[in-house]
Design a protein around this motif. Structure first.
Motif, PDB file in Angstrom:
ATOM      1  N   LYS A 121       0.799  -1.211   0.000  1.00  0.00           N
ATOM      2  CA  LYS A 121       0.000   0.000   0.000  1.00  0.00           C
ATOM      3  C   LYS A 121       0.837   1.268   0.000  1.00  0.00           C
ATOM      4  CE  LYS A 121      -4.442   1.460   1.490  1.00  0.00           C
ATOM      5  NZ  LYS A 121      -5.687   1.004   2.087  1.00  0.00           N
ATOM      6  N   PRO A 122       1.844   1.374   0.867  1.00  0.00           N
ATOM      7  CA  PRO A 122       2.683   2.573   0.787  1.00  0.00           C
ATOM      8  C   PRO A 122       3.327   2.705  -0.591  1.00  0.00           C
ATOM      9  CG  PRO A 122       3.111   1.379   2.822  1.00  0.00           C
ATOM     10  CD  PRO A 122       2.224   0.500   1.992  1.00  0.00           C
ATOM     11  N   VAL A 124       2.207   1.714  -3.498  1.00  0.00           N
ATOM     12  CA  VAL A 124       1.209   2.179  -4.469  1.00  0.00           C
ATOM     13  C   VAL A 124       0.944   3.674  -4.287  1.00  0.00           C
ATOM     14  CG1 VAL A 124      -1.229   2.062  -5.119  1.00  0.00           C
ATOM     15  CG2 VAL A 124       0.087  -0.037  -4.783  1.00  0.00           C
ATOM     16  N   LEU A 125       0.781   4.094  -3.045  1.00  0.00           N
ATOM     17  CA  LEU A 125       0.431   5.492  -2.786  1.00  0.00           C
ATOM     18  C   LEU A 125       1.589   6.431  -3.111  1.00  0.00           C
ATOM     19  CD1 LEU A 125      -1.576   4.925   0.513  1.00  0.00           C
ATOM     20  CD2 LEU A 125      -2.487   5.302  -1.794  1.00  0.00           C
ATOM     21  N   VAL A 126       2.811   5.998  -2.835  1.00  0.00           N
ATOM     22  CA  VAL A 126       3.959   6.831  -3.189  1.00  0.00           C
ATOM     23  C   VAL A 126       4.099   6.883  -4.717  1.00  0.00           C
ATOM     24  CG1 VAL A 126       6.476   7.085  -3.014  1.00  0.00           C
ATOM     25  CG2 VAL A 126       5.129   6.512  -0.982  1.00  0.00           C
ATOM     26  N   ASP A 128       1.565   6.880  -6.720  1.00  0.00           N
ATOM     27  CA  ASP A 128       0.549   7.878  -7.094  1.00  0.00           C
ATOM     28  C   ASP A 128       1.067   9.295  -6.872  1.00  0.00           C
ATOM     29  OD1 ASP A 128      -1.154   5.834  -7.679  1.00  0.00           O
ATOM     30  OD2 ASP A 128      -2.377   6.037  -5.876  1.00  0.00           O
ATOM     31  N   PHE A 129       1.756   9.472  -5.764  1.00  0.00           N
ATOM     32  CA  PHE A 129       2.315  10.792  -5.452  1.00  0.00           C
ATOM     33  C   PHE A 129       3.304  11.221  -6.543  1.00  0.00           C
ATOM     34  CE2 PHE A 129       5.715  13.336  -3.542  1.00  0.00           C
ATOM     35  CZ  PHE A 129       4.988  14.392  -3.014  1.00  0.00           C
TER      36      PHE A 129
END
Lengths: 339, 339
Positions: A121-122, A124-126, A128-129
């Motif tokens: 999850k981190p 994926v979100l990074v 996205d960032f």
């Protein structure tokens, strides 16, 4: 009077190396690296920490170098290419982070990816960032044409990644399927990265298209060699990682060729290891042996060189000079690298 | 002579409903839905199949309705708001797909998300595809200002999602931490969606800011109620899903308040269930009982209404009319909804 080398002349002695391009672009690349470090910052501490694991991890910076080198070859003299090269690298990095996402069934094959260290999850979100940051950089640059090229490329990359999931574990994958996957997931960003060099220099549409073709062929060569190296005994001797694709059940060109050239027993082996993902100790070694003795590695490499040569030919409309020679050396590298 | 209702008058009888906005925007919304269906197509069949699970799944379309409604309230008469509303919904959908990514440890708590059905990786890649499509829509629209607003919002959403990971399982999370999370992960997109309505109509910067404030307060109210409903016994009686946040160890305002107002025994309960994720049968029921009897749900709802009222006040600079009244009803809905 400047000496203009003929295409034939440069094609017969292509130095297969990224060094000329790196040397030529040294200060531009330093600018890109500074900007990357600056723009991956966030008050949310985990973001730069995780991003630096992959961004600052010291990749080859091949894609941003294509943007920089193509812009310079086209006579661009400003500094917008720095930010756009960083945007290209951020898209690549986001793709890497998302490509490493694993499902529970994969976790036993733990690897030292950002995902393995921090979790899916981190990562994926990074990703996205960084993807968002890439668009922020492009918006600040202000060229709708560049935004068009890179947003379209991003959608095609995602399509290629999904196509790749469809071919994974499927030994009925055709060469056409495989080519469609690598053209989308890999070559598209190389094409876009190169093309925007011509956009920055406001060159003619046919020159834009020539650079798109250059990047696309170079990117295809690069991915073919990547897929070949994953089965390279020599890589393994050098202590480098091999067998990642095999463990994931990816059906790449070396596998396709070895499968179609193999006997019933060999096809059974590929079906068991890739379709059923039933892999035993010694299987990777046998896979490496099979792709080697069936001539699949040599054939993959030969095709890579063909694409690299097509990349070089695509540069024909441009005048000779250090940038063009360095880009030709980079194309040769893509088709002939050992790492 | 048109009757202009004073702010006080509309605030005293706010109809808490999305219906006025849905009715007013019916044909615009149909245009958005058509465009969404059209732009989520791809030759890669899994993409529309997975995307339709979530995009066409019939959400409230609240964010695109804010873009449409704000544009109309600002007097915009063109049709660019359709594509930008679709772009906003694609960003939201991509976020949902990525928010549902799970790590191995979460898989035992299987849910009927796209990720649970198709696996993490397809969900992540289809999210990337929709995110790219969103930028393609914006680029085709051609407003760098809109691109700036939405690329910045996307980066902030990713930061908020990462911040949320940091607060998960952490009962030391403060109210300020919690507010920073929901402002970033949720309210930012509501703010951007509303703001671009003013951009389309070329209204003054202070009107853009007013709509940003409207969306931000509405989004905050919406998320507060969302977090409250996850502990609502009434939801549970209606057969709706409750306890998702609890099972994930999310530390939301109801939990924060119940934790700080609870005795030692209760704090031990929250630490065991959320920090250690050691959850037994009956724990969710006890959690629901605790947030209720400690007044945490009522307090969360009261705060949501305060934000909803602030959203309504932000519309003060705009003349009364059906769009403004419908947006006020939507704000009241955000702070007072039961689903």
């Amino acid at each position: 009077m400047a000496l203009v080398a003929g295409v034939e002349q440069v094609r017969t002695v292509p130095q297969a190396s990224l060094d000329p391009l790196s040397r030529l672009l040294k200060s531009d690349l330093e600018g890109v690296n500074r900007l990357i470090l600056e723009r991956m910052q966030s008050p949310v501490a985990l973001i730069p920490r995780l991003a630096s694991h992959i961004v600052a991890g010291g990749g080859k910076r091949l894609r941003p170098m294509l943007t920089l080198g193509c812009a310079r070859m086209c006579g661009y003299r400003g500094d917008r290419h720095i930010a756009l090269a960083a945007a290209v690298e951020f898209i690549h990095t986001a793709t890497l982070l998302h490509d490493d996402v694993v499902d529970a069934s994969d976790l036993r094959r733990g690897r030292d990816t950002a995902n393995a260290v921090w979790g899916n999850k981190p990562a994926v979100l990074v990703g996205d960032f960084l993807f968002s940051r890439s668009f922020e950089l492009m918006v600040a640059d202000g060229s709708l044409r560049v935004l068009e090229i890179l947003s379209r490329a991003s959608a095609i990359i995602a399509e290629g990644e999904v196509m790749q999931l469809m071919t994974t574990g499927n030994t009925a994958t055709t060469e056409a399927d495989y080519l469609a996957v690598i053209q989308s997931k890999t070559a598209e960003l190389f094409a876009a990265a190169s093309r925007i060099g011509a956009v920055l220099a406001e060159r003619l549409p046919k020159e834009e298209e020539a650079l798109d073709r250059f990047g696309r062929n170079l990117g295809t060569a690069f991915q073919l060699v990547d897929d070949m190296l994953d089965f390279s005994a020599r890589q393994s001797e050098l202590g480098k990682s091999v067998g990642d694709d095999f463990r994931d059940g990816k059906v790449t060109l070396p596998v396709l060729l070895a499968f179609s050239r193999g006997d019933e027993d060999e096809r059974g082996f590929w079906r068991r290891t890739l379709e059923e993902l039933d892999q035993q100790p010694g299987d990777l070694e046998r896979a490496i042996h099979l792709v080697e003795c069936r001539g699949a590695l040599a054939e993959t490499l030969a095709r890579a060189r063909t694409y690299a040569a097509a990349a070089t030919r695509a540069l024909a409309p441009f005048a000779d000079g250090p940038e063009r020679r360095a880009l030709i050396a980079a194309a040769a590298f893509a088709g002939d690298r050992r790492f």
